[in-house]
Design a protein around this motif. Structure first.
Motif, mmCIF file in Angstrom:
data_model
loop_
_atom_site.group_PDB
_atom_site.id
_atom_site.type_symbol
_atom_site.label_atom_id
_atom_site.label_comp_id
_atom_site.label_asym_id
_atom_site.label_seq_id
_atom_site.Cartn_x
_atom_site.Cartn_y
_atom_site.Cartn_z
ATOM 1 N N PHE A 1 0.891 -1.157 0.000
ATOM 2 C CA PHE A 1 0.000 0.000 0.000
ATOM 3 C C PHE A 1 0.926 1.202 0.000
ATOM 4 O O PHE A 1 1.557 1.484 1.023
ATOM 5 N N ARG B 1 4.518 1.046 1.762
ATOM 6 C CA ARG B 1 4.502 0.057 2.838
ATOM 7 C C ARG B 1 4.136 -1.341 2.310
ATOM 8 O O ARG B 1 3.123 -1.491 1.613
ATOM 9 N N ALA C 1 2.437 -4.446 3.040
ATOM 10 C CA ALA C 1 1.515 -5.050 4.016
ATOM 11 C C ALA C 1 1.753 -6.551 4.075
ATOM 12 O O ALA C 1 1.597 -7.168 5.128
ATOM 13 N N ALA D 1 0.503 -8.808 15.602
ATOM 14 C CA ALA D 1 0.124 -7.545 16.240
ATOM 15 C C ALA D 1 -0.789 -6.743 15.314
ATOM 16 O O ALA D 1 -0.954 -7.090 14.140
ATOM 17 N N ASN D 2 -1.361 -5.677 15.815
ATOM 18 C CA ASN D 2 -2.172 -4.784 14.977
ATOM 19 C C ASN D 2 -1.317 -4.307 13.814
ATOM 20 O O ASN D 2 -0.173 -3.904 14.012
ATOM 21 N N ALA E 1 -0.135 -6.097 11.392
ATOM 22 C CA ALA E 1 0.850 -7.080 10.917
ATOM 23 C C ALA E 1 0.562 -7.564 9.496
ATOM 24 O O ALA E 1 1.468 -8.002 8.784
ATOM 25 N N GLY E 2 -0.722 -7.502 9.084
ATOM 26 C CA GLY E 2 -1.077 -7.944 7.731
ATOM 27 C C GLY E 2 -2.129 -9.045 7.693
ATOM 28 O O GLY E 2 -2.437 -9.570 6.622
ATOM 29 N N LYS E 3 -2.726 -9.363 8.826
ATOM 30 C CA LYS E 3 -3.670 -10.484 8.909
ATOM 31 C C LYS E 3 -4.909 -10.260 8.022
ATOM 32 O O LYS E 3 -5.278 -11.128 7.236
ATOM 33 N N GLU F 1 -14.191 -8.573 10.907
ATOM 34 C CA GLU F 1 -13.987 -7.761 12.100
ATOM 35 C C GLU F 1 -15.117 -6.733 12.222
ATOM 36 O O GLU F 1 -15.625 -6.467 13.299
#
Ligand code: ATP
Length: 251
Positions: free
Chosen positions: A15, A18, A20, A39-40, A42-44, A85
């Motif tokens: 993106f 960055r 991802a 972690a928040n 991270a790419g999940k 989510e």
């Protein structure tokens, strides 16, 4: 890999500047309960969106049931149950209408199971979705994701923002689903104790890279012993991802 339901190979996604996802490999075996931890940021979610065909692979390949989910969305998505989510349900419907609407879309819908889940989750058919609490919305989303008994269940942070009782319901429902022969679950979470309770395979991702992946029991067995015992998933995460990311993951 032999009987993989999901097979991701060298997947990269940027993106802007960055990355991802950076050359990610993921193999989810049929019948596995596979936890995706990180972690928040991270790419999940980005990885899950590729599995669902919502994002096109920039580099690398994604196969689900041996198919490309971007090229064959109907063939793939009709076999997947998905809870996001955000849990975007049509808020203007009642619970009963949501059930009837979703039922019409899936030939494999199981009325008896849907009713069992509705009772277990204490959802009133006449209740309008916009009036439900966050936990009740999550239960409604889970009901419609499970009741057609999908071959693959994908849950993105199913516990995000939920209280422990709702979380326990969700875990119970997941376990119930996987108890049905040959069904596969991929779920992302930053709650490591939760993943440890239900997952038999784990993939850890950090800053878009897979840092550890495999059967949970083997990962623990092969890791360094902590005080004469196998490490917990939390300790494995600390060892592979580091203190900064781990503390982020616990928030
Ligand atoms: P969380 O646990 O917070 O949901 P995550 O592991 O699911 O995090 P992703 O949502 O996949 O992480 O995000 C990975 C990285 O990609 C983050 O840095 C995020 O800001 C970035 N990102 C994700 N989607 C976009 C987008 N549409 N545009 C720009 N950046 C994005």
């Amino acid at each position: 890999m032999g009987d993989s339901v999901i097979s991701v190979s060298e997947l990269t996604r940027r993106f802007g500047a960055r990355a991802a996802l950076d050359a990610v490999n993921l193999s989810v075996a049929r019948g596995a309960v596979h936890g995706l931890v990180g972690a928040n940021g991270a790419g999940k979610t980005t990885l899950i969106k590729h599995v669902l065909g919502l994002l096109v692979a920039e580099r690398g390949s994604v196969r689900v049931f041996g198919l490309d989910p971007v090229a064959e969305p109907v063939a793939v998505l009709s076999r997947i149950g998905y809870l996001s989510e955000e849990n975007d349900l049509p808020v203007w419907m009642t619970v009963g209408e949501l059930i009837r609407y979703t039922r019409a879309l899936y030939p494999g819908w199981d009325d008896a199971y849907a009713e069992e889940l509705r009772l277990m989750f204490a959802l009133e058919p006449a209740a309008r979705i916009k009036t439900l609490s966050k936990g009740q919305k999550a239960r409604a989303g889970l009901l419609v994701a499970l009741a057609y008994r999908p071959e693959l269940l994908v849950l993105d942070e199913p516990s995000s923002g939920l209280d422990p009782i709702v979380r326990r319901d969700i875990l119970a429902a997941v376990i119930r689903t996987i108890a049905h022969e040959g069904r596969t679950v991929l779920f992302s979470s930053h709650l490591l104790d939760e993943v440890e309770q239900v997952a038999d395979h784990v993939t850890m991702i950090s800053h878009g890279k897979v840092v550890l992946s495999g059967p949970l029991a083997a990962l623990k067995r092969d890791a360094q012993v902590v005080g004469g015992r196998e490490p917990t998933l939390d300790e494995l995460f600390f060892a592979h991802v580091g203190i900064h990311a781990a503390s982020e993951a616990e928030t």
